[in-house]
Design an enzyme around this catalytic site. Structure first.
Site, mmCIF file in Angstrom:
data_model
loop_
_atom_site.group_PDB
_atom_site.id
_atom_site.type_symbol
_atom_site.label_atom_id
_atom_site.label_comp_id
_atom_site.label_asym_id
_atom_site.label_seq_id
_atom_site.Cartn_x
_atom_site.Cartn_y
_atom_site.Cartn_z
ATOM 1 N N HIS A 1 -0.600 -7.166 -0.695
ATOM 2 C CA HIS A 1 -1.848 -7.688 -1.268
ATOM 3 C C HIS A 1 -2.675 -6.543 -1.836
ATOM 4 C CE1 HIS A 1 -3.037 -6.143 2.661
ATOM 5 N NE2 HIS A 1 -4.270 -6.038 2.191
ATOM 6 N N ASP B 1 -6.865 -5.344 -1.865
ATOM 7 C CA ASP B 1 -8.116 -5.675 -1.180
ATOM 8 C C ASP B 1 -9.142 -6.098 -2.243
ATOM 9 O OD1 ASP B 1 -6.890 -4.944 1.164
ATOM 10 O OD2 ASP B 1 -7.878 -2.989 1.334
ATOM 11 N N HIS C 1 -0.627 -3.036 -1.323
ATOM 12 C CA HIS C 1 -0.142 -2.391 -0.105
ATOM 13 C C HIS C 1 0.282 -3.457 0.904
ATOM 14 C CE1 HIS C 1 -4.478 -3.052 0.232
ATOM 15 N NE2 HIS C 1 -4.341 -3.099 1.541
ATOM 16 N N ARG D 1 1.133 -0.313 16.370
ATOM 17 C CA ARG D 1 0.220 0.330 15.414
ATOM 18 C C ARG D 1 -1.167 -0.274 15.593
ATOM 19 N NH1 ARG D 1 -0.181 2.739 10.194
ATOM 20 N NH2 ARG D 1 -1.741 1.696 8.897
HETATM 21 C C1 LIG Z 1 -4.904 -14.564 2.262
HETATM 22 C C2 LIG Z 1 -6.091 -13.988 2.372
HETATM 23 C C3 LIG Z 1 -6.512 -13.171 3.530
HETATM 24 C C4 LIG Z 1 -7.707 -12.409 2.964
HETATM 25 C C5 LIG Z 1 -8.346 -13.503 2.164
HETATM 26 C C6 LIG Z 1 -7.168 -14.009 1.346
HETATM 27 O O1 LIG Z 1 -7.368 -15.276 0.808
HETATM 28 C C7 LIG Z 1 -6.896 -12.997 0.223
HETATM 29 C C8 LIG Z 1 -7.413 -11.591 0.577
HETATM 30 C C9 LIG Z 1 -7.207 -11.236 2.061
HETATM 31 C C10 LIG Z 1 -8.024 -10.021 2.463
HETATM 32 C C11 LIG Z 1 -7.305 -8.670 2.302
HETATM 33 C C12 LIG Z 1 -8.280 -7.554 2.701
HETATM 34 C C13 LIG Z 1 -8.983 -7.853 4.020
HETATM 35 O O2 LIG Z 1 -8.069 -7.676 5.090
HETATM 36 C C14 LIG Z 1 -9.529 -9.296 4.041
HETATM 37 C C15 LIG Z 1 -10.420 -9.542 5.278
HETATM 38 C C16 LIG Z 1 -10.233 -9.583 2.763
HETATM 39 O O3 LIG Z 1 -11.423 -9.499 2.508
HETATM 40 O O4 LIG Z 1 -9.330 -10.022 1.828
HETATM 41 C C17 LIG Z 1 -8.358 -10.258 3.916
HETATM 42 C C18 LIG Z 1 -8.676 -11.764 3.963
HETATM 43 C C19 LIG Z 1 -8.532 -12.333 5.382
HETATM 44 O O5 LIG Z 1 -7.777 -11.836 6.215
HETATM 45 O O6 LIG Z 1 -9.183 -13.368 5.615
HETATM 46 O O1 LIG Z 2 -3.477 -2.518 9.090
HETATM 47 C C1 LIG Z 2 -3.255 -1.775 8.134
HETATM 48 O O2 LIG Z 2 -2.800 -0.657 8.246
HETATM 49 C C2 LIG Z 2 -3.596 -2.293 6.738
HETATM 50 C C3 LIG Z 2 -4.078 -3.720 6.777
HETATM 51 C C4 LIG Z 2 -4.669 -4.171 5.491
HETATM 52 O O3 LIG Z 2 -4.228 -3.800 4.433
HETATM 53 C C5 LIG Z 2 -5.816 -5.083 5.529
HETATM 54 O O4 LIG Z 2 -6.248 -5.460 6.646
HETATM 55 O O5 LIG Z 2 -6.312 -5.445 4.448
HETATM 56 FE FE LIG Z 3 -5.491 -4.379 2.782
#
Ligand SMILES: C=C1C[C@]23C[C@@]1(O)CC[C@H]2[C@@]12CC[C@H](O)[C@@](C)(C(=O)O1)[C@H]2[C@@H]3C(=O)O
Ligand SMILES: O=C(O)CCC(=O)C(=O)O
Ligand SMILES: [Fe+2]
Length: 330
Positions: free
Chosen positions: A203, A205, A260, A270
């Site tokens: 994904h 961020d 990543h 981890r």
């Molecule tokens: C599948 C998903 C989890 C996420 C929200 C989303 O719809 C798409 C982005 C995902 C992500 C990736 C970065 C962070 O870990 C996170 C908290 C964020 O802001 O976007 C996660 C979201 C999540 O885990 O709810």
């Molecule tokens: O846990 C990690 O090392 C990365 C996780 C990550 O990419 C995320 O939480 O968005």
């Molecule tokens: Fe991430």
């Protein structure tokens, strides 16, 4: 971890050549004068770099890591008192609302709120005061480093004012979040297997930048421009910085929001802690005029609120910015 339900679909990735350890990750020493140009180069080429001399006290780091390990060592029934992560709290295996599953359990927290919600309090019990103060100390240190890095980015890009990015983090309405991920060791399916289970699927961020620190267990991989994956050698005393979608848009595509993922480790657990720098909900996310230089915006304008609304429910691997790209006029 509790046993697997029939609806859970874990994914495995093959250990191909490209994922062998790579030492080509850009390294930035924040105490050196060349930091700003190294940061800009790294954000353009990789959207990712490693930071040393970051100024976050090692004591704050170790204390938070040990509080987090204490939490994840509790019986599942206790941890679930802090869940579900909807949107904040304890989550296990299920990531987001789009059906993604990974070999991970986690805590998702808001950064600008007192951590005294009833759910978290009951899970931390007597220890909640300690957890709160250790967490605040860590987050203060990381915020300071984030501010410094964001100012160096603006300086390196030659844009004014210098706090054009960091003001979004310092705003009291900043929608930043904090995440602690725990990936238990995950034995392989077969003894000679060269496949690893996905801990956190690929994904980008969505925020501006993410500041990640982990213990010494490998697992994080980043995708290069050619689509190959490289493993990031873990380093418990450094931080790793990701460019997020919002910064890619604000730089009109000059900085790259890095794809990543995390693969579970066969023998060691981890633990990672990530601070995601998010703008206030009402902030317009658009290319900065000083970076346009007569070029057209590659993106339709949107607020952070609109972006969040459009993405939550998407699958991790989706290209979320695709929806906001302008089709170039021919
Ligand atoms: C599948 C998903 C989890 C996420 C929200 C989303 O719809 C798409 C982005 C995902 C992500 C990736 C970065 C962070 O870990 C996170 C908290 C964020 O802001 O976007 C996660 C979201 C999540 O885990 O709810
Ligand atoms: O846990 C990690 O090392 C990365 C996780 C990550 O990419 C995320 O939480 O968005
Ligand atoms: Fe991430």
């Amino acid at each position: 971890m509790s046993s697997k339900s029939p609806t859970e679909q874990y994914t495995y990735v093959r250990n191909c050549k490209q994922t062998t350890f790579c030492s080509g990750i850009p390294l930035v020493d924040l105490s050196k004068p060349d930091a700003k140009s190294l940061i800009v180069n790294a954000c353009e080429e990789f959207g990712f770099f490693k930071v040393i001399n970051h100024g976050v006290p090692m004591e704050a780091i170790s204390m938070l890591e040990s509080e987090a390990m204490n939490f994840f060592s509790m019986p599942i029934i206790e941890k679930q008192k802090a869940g579900p992560a909807n949107p904040f709290g304890y989550g296990n295996k299920s990531i987001g609302r789009g059906g993604d599953v990974g070999w991970v359990e986690f805590l998702l927290l808001k950064t600008n709120q007192e951590h005294n919600s009833p759910t978290l309090s009951s899970a931390f019990g007597q220890n909640r005061e300690n957890f709160r103060s250790v967490l605040n100390e860590y987050m203060c240190g990381v915020r300071k480093m984030a501010c410094e890095i964001l100012d160096l980015m603006a300086e390196g890009l030659n844009i004014q004012p210098k706090n054009v990015f960091s003001k979004l983090l310092m705003d009291k309405e900043s929608d930043s979040i904090f995440r602690v991920n725990h990936y238990p060791a995950c034995p392989k399916k077969n003894h000679n297997d060269d496949e690893n289970m996905i801990g956190f699927g690929e994904h980008t961020d969505p925020q501006i930048i993410s500041l990640l620190r982990s213990n010494n267990t490998s697992g994080l991989q980043i995708s290069l421009r050619d689509g190959s994956w490289i493993s990031v050698p873990p380093d418990h005393s450094s931080f790793f910085i990701n460019v997020g979608d919002s910064l890619q848009v604000m730089t009109n595509g000059r900085f790259r929001s890095v794809r990543h993922r995390v693969v579970a480790n066969g023998s060691k657990s981890r633990l990672s802690m990530i601070y995601f720098v998010g703008p206030p909900l009402s902030e317009k996310i658009a290319p900065l005029p000083s970076l346009m230089k007569g070029n057209e915006s590659l993106y339709k304008e949107f607020t952070w609120f609109e972006y969040k609304n459009s993405i939550y429910g998407s699958r991790l691997a989706d290209n979320r910015l695709g929806h906001f790209e302008r089709i170039a006029a021919s």
